[in-house]
Design an enzyme around this catalytic site. Structure first.
Site, PDB file in Angstrom:
ATOM      1  CG  ASP A  28       2.527  -6.505  -2.161  1.00  0.00           C
ATOM      2  OD1 ASP A  28       1.351  -6.881  -2.276  1.00  0.00           O
ATOM      3  OD2 ASP A  28       2.954  -5.875  -1.180  1.00  0.00           O
TER       4      ASP A  28
ATOM      5  CG  ASP B  25       0.074  -3.383  -0.423  1.00  0.00           C
ATOM      6  OD1 ASP B  25      -0.377  -4.544  -0.429  1.00  0.00           O
ATOM      7  OD2 ASP B  25       1.156  -3.086   0.105  1.00  0.00           O
TER       8      ASP B  25
ATOM      9  CG  ASP C  65       5.554  -2.485  -1.702  1.00  0.00           C
ATOM     10  OD1 ASP C  65       6.521  -1.714  -1.773  1.00  0.00           O
ATOM     11  OD2 ASP C  65       5.106  -2.913  -0.628  1.00  0.00           O
TER      12      ASP C  65
END
EC number: 2.7.7.-
Length: 394
Positions: free
Chosen positions: A101, A103, A297
Site C-alpha cells: 500500500d 499512500d 505502508d
C-alpha cells in the site's frame, strides 16, 4: 455529511453497483468480506467477518452491493477455512496475498497541507514505479495486480505461489528490503581476490553487480554520474565532482580520467579503477538507501489478515473507482480522469460548495467557487464525497 448528501451518494453508489459487473478476487470464497455503510454522523461502522456466502450466497456480489449500497468495500488478503467466523483465531488461516500500500500523504517530502491532491497522486505514482522495480526486478514476481485505491494512492496484490504462505516475519524482511535495508556498502559489493604483480598477498577486486538488487541501484547512479561528467567540459566536470564530500581537485581529476579511460570497466561494475571512484560509490550508496526505497505502508504488508479495498468498488471518500490498471497502461493512467465512473458522466446536478478552491479533475484545472451551483455529476460526487460540497434540491 448531512442526510440529503448521504442519501444521494448512497443511491448513486447503488446505481453504479447495479451496472458494475464486479466478480471479486481469486479464491473469493476463502476470504473474509467487510464493508462500511453510509451511516449518519461523523463516525463509521465496519461490518466484517462476512463470508462469500453472506455477500453472494443469495445471488451475486453485484446483487449484494446494489442492495447494501456501501460507502466502502473490502476483502481480506488472507484466505481461510472458515472466513465467516467471528474470531480471527477460529477462521483457520491458510494463506495470504502479499499486499503493498502506498499512500500519497505519507510520502517523504510531501506536505498534505501544502501539496494539492492531484500533485500528491502524481508523486505516489512515481513511488509505485519504484516499488514495481523492486517487485518485478529484484524479486521476480509475475502474478501481481496494480490497483488505484480510489483515494490516496495505490495497492499492489502479489499472488505468486511462493509468497502465499509467508508468515509475518518473512513479510517483514521483504518490507525492510523494499523500504531501504540496514546494510553496509560492503554488503552490496562483490569482492574477490586477484593475484598478480608479484605481490605476496593477493589484491581485492571490488565489483558492483549490474543485474539487480541494491548494488545495481548504486551502479546505475554511478554510471549516470560518469555519463554526465563525460559530456561536460573539463572545468564543469571537475566542479561537478567537487560537489561530493571529501572530493578535492586531485580526486576529481582522477575520477574524470577514469570516466574516460576506464569507461568499459566501470560499465561492467569494476570499482577498483581508482580509489577515488570507490569513495564516490560509497556516497552514492548512502544516497540510494535514502532516496531509492519504496515508502510502503509497512503494517499492510506484514498483516496476514488485512482487509484491502475491493477492485472495482467505489471509494466513499472520493466517489472514484478502485481501479485495476494494466501494467503497460500505468504510465498514462490519470486517476482523476480514468477512475471516474462512467455512470456519473453526462449530466449535471446542483450542489452547494462549502470548501472552495483550486481543483484538478477530469483532465482540467479550475477553481471551484463557494455557494450553490450546477456542476457535472462526476465532479459533484467527488466534491461531496471529499466533504467539499453538499447536495441541494434540484
Amino acid at each position: 455529511m448531512d442526510e440529503r448528501t448521504r442519501e444521494y451518494l448512497r443511491g448513486r453508489f447503488g446505481d453504479y453497483y447495479r451496472r458494475s459487473g464486479i466478480e471479486g478476487p481469486p479464491a473469493a470464497n476463502e476470504r473474509e468480506w467487510g464493508h462500511i455503510p453510509f451511516t449518519a454522523g461523523s463516525g463509521t461502522t465496519m461490518v466484517r467477518h462476512q463470508s462469500w456466502l453472506d455477500v453472494a450466497g443469495g445471488g451475486s456480489l453485484v446483487d449484494f452491493l446494489a442492495r447494501e449500497q456501501p460507502r466502502h468495500v473490502y476483502h481480506s488478503a488472507g484466505r481461510y477455512r472458515d472466513p465467516g467466523a467471528s474470531r480471527m483465531s477460529e477462521k483457520g488461516w491458510r494463506a495470504a496475498d502479499l499486499v503493498f500500500d502506498l499512500d500519497a500523504d505519507h510520502l517523504p517530502g510531501v506536505d498534505p497541507e501544502a501539496t494539492s491532491y492531484a500533485d500528491m497522486l502524481r508523486e505516489c505514482k512515481n513511488a509505485l514505479l519504484d516499488l514495481l522495480d523492486f517487485l518485478e526486478g529484484d524479486f521476480g514476481f509475475e502474478d501481481l495486480d496494480v490497483v488505484f485505491s480510489g483515494g490516496r494512492g495505490y495497492h499492489v496484490h502479489v499472488r505468486d505461489e511462493g509468497v502465499l504462505e509467508l508468515g509475518r516475519d518473512q513479510r517483514d524482511e521483504i518490507v525492510e528490503y523494499v523500504r531501504g535495508p540496514d546494510i553496509e556498502f560492503a554488503d552490496v559489493v562483490d569482492t574477490e581476490a586477484v593475484a598478480g604483480m608479484g605481490l605476496k598477498n593477493p589484491a581485492q577486486k571490488r565489483t558492483l553487480p549490474t543485474d539487480g538488487g541494491w548494488g545495481a541501484r548504486v551502479h546505475r547512479r554511478l554510471m549516470d554520474l560518469v555519463d554526465e561528467i563525460r559530456d561536460l567540459p573539463e572545468e564543469e566536470a571537475l566542479e561537478r565532482l567537487r560537489e561530493f564530500p571529501r572530493v578535492g581537485e586531485g580526486k576529481a581529476g582522477a575520477i574524470r580520467r577514469a570516466a574516460s579511460d576506464n569507461y568499459d570497466e566501470l560499465a561492467a561494475g569494476n570499482l577498483d579503477v581508482h580509489p577515488a571512484v570507490v569513495s564516490v560509490a560509497k556516497i552514492l550508496f548512502e544516497r540510494a538507501l535514502d532516496e531509492d526505497g519504496a515508502p510502503i505502508d509497512e503494517p499492510v504488508t506484514t498483516d496476514i489478515n488485512r482487509l484491502i479495498r475491493l477492485p472495482g468498488s467505489l471509494h466513499g471518500g472520493s466517489g472514484l473507482v478502485v481501479t485495476p490498471i494494466e501494467r503497460d497502461a500505468l504510465d498514462d493512467f490519470d486517476p482523476l480522469a480514468d477512475a471516474i465512473p462512467e455512470q456519473f458522466r453526462g449530466h449535471e446536478i446542483r450542489v452547494a460548495v462549502t470548501d472552495p478552491g483550486p481543483t484538478e479533475f477530469d483532465g482540467d484545472t479550475f477553481t471551484v467557487a463557494e455557494g450553490e451551483r450546477s456542476v457535472q455529476e462526476a465532479l459533484g460526487v467527488f466534491l461531496m464525497a471529499r466533504g467539499r460540497a453538499r447536495k441541494v434540491a434540484e
